[in-house]
Design an enzyme around this catalytic site. Structure first.
Site, PDB file in Angstrom:
ATOM      1  N   GLU A 107      -5.419  -8.307  -1.481  1.00 16.47           N
ATOM      2  CA  GLU A 107      -6.109  -8.169  -0.185  1.00 16.47           C
ATOM      3  C   GLU A 107      -7.556  -7.835  -0.447  1.00 16.47           C
ATOM      4  O   GLU A 107      -7.852  -6.934  -1.236  1.00 16.47           O
ATOM      5  CB  GLU A 107      -5.533  -7.015   0.660  1.00 16.47           C
ATOM      6  CG  GLU A 107      -4.267  -7.319   1.367  1.00 16.47           C
ATOM      7  CD  GLU A 107      -3.845  -6.202   2.321  1.00 16.47           C
ATOM      8  OE1 GLU A 107      -4.719  -5.573   2.956  1.00 16.47           O
ATOM      9  OE2 GLU A 107      -2.632  -5.968   2.423  1.00 16.47           O
ATOM     10  N   GLU A 131       0.834  -1.220   0.000  1.00 18.13           N
ATOM     11  CA  GLU A 131       0.000   0.000   0.000  1.00 18.13           C
ATOM     12  C   GLU A 131       0.862   1.261   0.000  1.00 18.13           C
ATOM     13  O   GLU A 131       0.794   2.103   0.905  1.00 18.13           O
ATOM     14  CB  GLU A 131      -0.949  -0.010   1.197  1.00 18.13           C
ATOM     15  CG  GLU A 131      -1.934  -1.167   1.131  1.00 18.13           C
ATOM     16  CD  GLU A 131      -2.997  -1.162   2.223  1.00 18.13           C
ATOM     17  OE1 GLU A 131      -2.745  -0.609   3.296  1.00 18.13           O
ATOM     18  OE2 GLU A 131      -4.091  -1.715   1.983  1.00 18.13           O
TER      19      GLU A 131
HETATM   20  C1  BGP Z   1      -4.402  -3.141   4.829  1.00 18.94           C
HETATM   21  C2  BGP Z   1      -3.066  -3.709   5.233  1.00 18.94           C
HETATM   22  C3  BGP Z   1      -3.107  -5.001   5.973  1.00 18.94           C
HETATM   23  C4  BGP Z   1      -4.375  -5.272   6.698  1.00 18.94           C
HETATM   24  C5  BGP Z   1      -5.628  -4.765   6.076  1.00 18.94           C
HETATM   25  C6  BGP Z   1      -6.860  -4.813   6.924  1.00 18.94           C
HETATM   26  O1  BGP Z   1      -4.369  -1.770   4.894  1.00 18.94           O
HETATM   27  O2  BGP Z   1      -2.226  -3.885   4.137  1.00 18.94           O
HETATM   28  O3  BGP Z   1      -1.915  -5.161   6.661  1.00 18.94           O
HETATM   29  O4  BGP Z   1      -4.339  -5.580   7.991  1.00 18.94           O
HETATM   30  O5  BGP Z   1      -5.480  -3.459   5.612  1.00 18.94           O
HETATM   31  O6  BGP Z   1      -6.785  -3.801   7.886  1.00 18.94           O
HETATM   32  P1  BGP Z   1      -7.129  -4.113   9.380  1.00 18.94           P
HETATM   33  O7  BGP Z   1      -6.237  -5.206   9.782  1.00 18.94           O
HETATM   34  O8  BGP Z   1      -6.880  -2.890  10.139  1.00 18.94           O
HETATM   35  O9  BGP Z   1      -8.555  -4.493   9.378  1.00 18.94           O
END
Ligand code: BGP
Length: 468
Positions: free
Chosen positions: A362, A170
């Site tokens: 993701e 990201e």
């Molecule tokens: C993204 C990241 C991840 C991840 C995901 C979900 O921004 O790349 O590392 O964790 O979001 O976010 P969260 O874990 O805060 O729900």
């Protein structure tokens, strides 16, 4: 259903959110070891026991049985990151830490035994703390050299085991969460926009340099950038709102434009001029940036709206980038608005704009799960997660039908892990439940959720079992 026969189905993780063992095997401290509240609280000076990431879900010791669970679902690919401070404990070390290198050898060998292709994020929000404390993180140009040393070590050691690499997780988030994304330990309100863009520039150069080095060192390698995708809609049909969308969108698309075109897009000139930003960009930098990526990967959780009128520009809850909530959409328990069609929209936008294969690395629903007993076995009846994933995958298949080239899909947090934004355990994404809780209690036992069998069937049928 139209998923290509070699479509890479799998799941995604990050070292700092699941490995634990924060001080084992010669690992140095990373910025995550002093961030017990994720992006929602201040850092600490030393690791504190309330930081769930120090233990994570103990993947460091349980990787073999966890990878076996992924194999049971039929994963073709596993996205994971390498903890930079396992390889170079301080980041500026002359020699790598052999124990850290050997750990990932074991992980990749385990993947290979199950026919699972690793997809490796080189830097996933886990820069060695020493680089933040002694060099100021990515605002400092010296970071490019430390990153180069790190990637050369990785490509040299794992070039024969890993075909797919992502340079920065990201990358566009550095403008929004400077400490966790860019290892910049200055409060955001004391950082100028120039400093943030200078940090972004250093990362963009480092990313292009990594791409060049990979292409030189590893035949057949595929290097991708990774963008936090946030499709942005006008809050109203007012043309002023549409212009606001164009400008907000460009703050994100800029990162993909540089990665795929190899130059700064012309619209940034006006933005930099009007914002009084003057960047230090050398001729060498410009030459390095021409090393464009092989594919574009992205995370997708939600869309947002944008409005020209500052009075309407309230920021939505909980997300990294901000944006105005969409009045037509429902949100998760953490305020992330659910928009399956946004995945189709953003995949088409990226493909039309960049013409590079895409990889959805993701996507998923963070939700509270309840462990129940069914026929004597503990499980979670996560029909809400199945519905979320089903609807997003149907939209992804629409994008493929639209003509977009998609290499694969890795569901975020395929096994429960510590949340990035809130550093909670209770924000769960997994197909596998991990018995660990926000207060640090729990056995760390693993249990298959209902979504486990569901996803296994989706993979087995190559998307044929999805409900339209
Ligand atoms: C993204 C990241 C991840 C991840 C995901 C979900 O921004 O790349 O590392 O964790 O979001 O976010 P969260 O874990 O805060 O729900």
């Amino acid at each position: 259903m139209t998923f290509p026969p070699d479509f890479l189905w799998g799941g995604a993780t990050a070292a700092n959110q699941l490995e634990g063992a924060f001080d084992e095997g010669g690992k140095g401290l990373s910025i995550q070891d002093v961030a017990p509240r994720g992006i929602q609280g201040p850092r600490t000076s030393i690791p504190t026991a309330d930081n769930l990431k120090l233990v994570g879900i103990d993947f460091y010791h349980r990787y073999a049985s966890d990878i076996a669970l992924f194999a049971e679902m039929g994963f073709k690919v596993l996205r994971l990151s390498i903890a930079w401070s396992r390889i170079l404990p301080k980041g500026d070390d002359e020699e790598p830490n052999e124990e850290g290198l050997a750990f990932y050898d074991r992980v990749f060998d385990e993947c290979a035994r199950h026919g699972i292709e690793p997809l490796v994020t080189i830097s996933h929000y886990e820069t060695p703390l020493h680089l933040a404390d002694h060099y100021g993180g990515w605002v400092n140009r010296e970071m490019i050299g430390f990153y180069e040393r790190y990637v050369r070590t990785l490509f040299d050691r794992y070039g024969s085991k890993v075909r797919y690499w992502l340079t920065f997780n990201e990358i566009n988030s550095v403008l929004h969460v400077p400490f966790l994304s860019g290892a910049i330990d200055t409060p955001k309100d004391q950082l100028s926009t120039s400093e943030l863009y200078q940090a972004a520039h250093h990362e963009l150069v480092a990313s292009a340099l990594a791409t060049r080095i990979a292409h030189e060192m590893i035949p057949g390698v595929k290097v991708g950038c990774m963008i936090l995708a946030m499709p942005t809609y006008p809050l109203t049909p007012d043309p002023a709102d549409v212009v606001a969308v164009m400008q907000a969108d460009r703050r994100n698309l800029f990162f993909g434009d540089v990665h795929t075109q190899g130059i700064y897009p012309s619209y940034m000139r006006r933005y930099f001029r009007e914002a009084g930003i003057e960047l230090d960009i050398t001729d060498d930098d410009r030459e390095i940036l021409t090393n464009t990526v092989d594919f574009v990967s992205f995370s997708y959780y939600m869309s947002v709206c944008e409005a020209a009128d500052p009075a309407k520009r309230a920021t939505g809850e909980g997300n990294v980038i901000g944006g105005v909530p969409n009045p037509t959409l429902q949100a998760s328990d953490w305020g992330w608005q659910i928009d399956p069609a946004g995945l189709r929209i953003v995949a088409n936008q990226f493909w039309d704009r960049w013409g590079k294969p895409l990889f959805v690395v993701e996507n998923g629903l963070g939700a509270k799960d309840e462990l129940v007993e069914v026929d004597g076995a503990k499980t979670v009846l996560d029909d809400y997660r199945i519905a979320y994933l089903n609807d997003h995958l149907v939209q992804l298949s629409e994008a493929i039908d639209d003509g977009v080239e998609i290499l694969g899909y890795t569901a975020w947090g395929c096994i429960d892990l510590v949340s990035f934004t809130t550093a909670q355990m209770s924000k769960r994404y997994g197909f596998v439940y991990v018995d660990r809780h926000d207060d640090g209690s729990g056995t760390l036992e693993r249990y298959r959720k209902a979504s486990f069998d569901w996803y296994a069937e989706v993979i087995r049928t190559n998307g044929g079992s999805l409900l339209r």
